[in-house]
Design an enzyme around this catalytic site. Structure first.
Site, PDB file in Angstrom:
ATOM      1  CB  THR A 151       2.393  40.223  23.604  1.00  0.00           C
ATOM      2  OG1 THR A 151       2.072  39.311  22.545  1.00  0.00           O
ATOM      3  CG2 THR A 151       1.729  41.554  23.330  1.00  0.00           C
ATOM      4  CD  GLU A 189       9.911  34.320  13.303  1.00  0.00           C
ATOM      5  OE1 GLU A 189      10.490  35.056  14.108  1.00  0.00           O
ATOM      6  OE2 GLU A 189       9.116  34.722  12.439  1.00  0.00           O
ATOM      7  CE  LYS A 193      18.079  37.393  15.976  1.00  0.00           C
ATOM      8  NZ  LYS A 193      16.948  38.063  15.218  1.00  0.00           N
ATOM      9  CB  THR A 210      14.689  37.606  18.516  1.00  0.00           C
ATOM     10  OG1 THR A 210      15.003  37.146  17.196  1.00  0.00           O
ATOM     11  CG2 THR A 210      15.520  38.835  18.839  1.00  0.00           C
ATOM     12  CB  THR A 269      15.554  39.788  11.118  1.00  0.00           C
ATOM     13  OG1 THR A 269      15.210  41.116  10.936  1.00  0.00           O
ATOM     14  CG2 THR A 269      15.684  39.674  12.625  1.00  0.00           C
ATOM     15  CG  ASN A 271       6.478  36.721  12.722  1.00  0.00           C
ATOM     16  OD1 ASN A 271       7.385  37.517  12.930  1.00  0.00           O
ATOM     17  ND2 ASN A 271       6.714  35.514  12.246  1.00  0.00           N
TER      18      ASN A 271
END
Length: 391
Positions: A391, A262, A174, A147, A185, A386
């Site tokens: 989008t 991230e 992942k 992702t 996650t 995030n």
């Protein structure tokens, strides 16, 4: 007693396993749907998220009490979470399509990651399934589950035993955001040909505890977190060797997830010693890896040991400032009530924090409890990623 050798190929390095992925249109010109297939029946076990709102793929496995399978359908961009019974029914329908595509499927299952609260696009998924080819392409399937990951996460080992037998283990994972030490996650798929005769679920649970359950990026626990272990039992086995190989596999992938957090720039180990017991050591370690103030100090490369002490004190665990010591690697900054933080010491600690990876040791001086948790910094990029996730 045994030798563990890194090999290439991830999941597809293991005899009898196939995997691949396709571009189904959920991502822009990227792999987004894939599969893992064994040419014989496999024993399967798993650990799942502690989130009360478990996603439909997890409920499907648990509702059907699946202990044997030879096929996992995987997808990204849609978590199939908070979709109720309809989400579970969608999976059942897609599994029938998989059975028509591949011969001799046994209890096929599904694993998903992506946006919560959206039904699956079954038509796109059916088209994807029907376009699958039986391949050994670890690269495609490892990309299909990504992702916000910036790179695929994969590893494989061959384990050579003294009796001349051997077995292999391969995995993909992942994860980059919504990572919390409670089955982060993340998705992880581990396959092996080891002829496991011991309690496989217990082995997985023990190793997950010191790998995926010891990491944090942002303290959020997803609805889909899953770690699957499948074995076709085609090769040799030794419990000690297998557990060590599984540990190396899951810890490597767990560290990759934290490093890929991230916007993250640093991997930090919080080495907790001298706690009242292991449970309290674990609680303190997780509190430190989750603390926003600690994470931002790491990002700023600021050895603000006061934030570490404060987080320990707020953890609810037994502690005493006159027994506590705090060190950045070998630089002692606080020792049982004495502060060692002059300009020279601060400069040394700050230099350590400039590294991509380093350790902070906290010895509470209370008991024998030990645990190592892993975290990362919190950067401006995390907010940007995030904020724009849907989008």
């Amino acid at each position: 007693m045994f030798k563990i050798v890194p090999i290439k190929g991830g999941i597809t390095a293991v005899d009898g396993f196939y995997a691949s992925g396709v571009k189904a249109g959920f991502k822009k010109d990227e792999y987004d749907v894939g599969y893992i297939y064994s040419d014989t029946e496999c024993d399967v076990c798993y650990t799942f998220t502690t989130n009360k709102f478990q996603a439909a793929p997890i409920k499907y496995v648990l509702n059907n009490n699946i202990k044997k399978t030879n096929f996992i359908l995987v997808n990204s961009k849609n978590a199939n979470a908070m979709t109720g019974q309809k989400g579970i029914d969608d999976i059942a329908e897609l599994m029938e399509v998989c059975k028509l595509k591949f011969d001799n499927l046994i209890n096929p299952i599904m694993s998903s990651t992506g946006v919560i609260g959206v039904r699956l696009d079954k038509e796109k998924l059916k088209n994807a399934i029907n376009s699958f080819e039986l391949e050994k392409d670890n690269d495609k399937v490892s990309k299909a589950i990504m992702t916000t990951d910036s790179y695929p996460k994969t590893i494989a080992f061959e384990v050579i035993l003294n009796n001349g037998e051997s077995f292999k283990i391969g995995a993909i994972a992942k994860g980059a955001g919504m990572i919390n030490p409670a089955m982060a996650t993340m998705l992880c798929f581990v396959v092996t040909d080891a002829n496991i005769t011991d309690d496989m679920p217990q082995l997985l649970k023990e190793v997950v505890e010191i790998s995926f359950n010891a990491i944090s990026v942002d303290g959020d626990t997803s609805t889909n977190d899953s770690c699957f272990l499948m074995t076709n039992k085609k090769a040799g086995y030794n419990k000690e060797a297998f557990k060590e190989a599984l540990k190396l596999t899951l810890q490597k992938l767990a560290f990759d997830i934290v490093k890929d957090g991230e916007g993250a720039n640093k991997l930090v180990a919080f080495d907790i010693k001298g706690a009242k017991n292991k449970e309290e050591a674990q609680k303190i370690g997780k509190a430190l890896s989750n603390s926003l103030l600690v994470k931002t100090a790491i990002f700023g490369e600021d050895p603000n040991w006061g934030r570490i002490a404060s987080t320990i004190g707020a953890s609810g665990c037994e502690c005493d400032e006159n027994r506590l010591t705090i060190s950045f690697e070998d630089v002692l900054v606080y020792d049982k009530g004495e502060i060692y933080f002059d300009s020279e010491t601060e400069a040394k600690a700050a230099k350590i924090m400039q590294r991509d990876e380093f350790k902070i040791t906290c010895d509470l001086g209370i008991g024998e409890g030990e645990f190592v948790s892993y975290g990362c910094d919190l950067s401006y990029e995390y907010v940007k990623i995030n904020a724009d996730y849907r989008t």
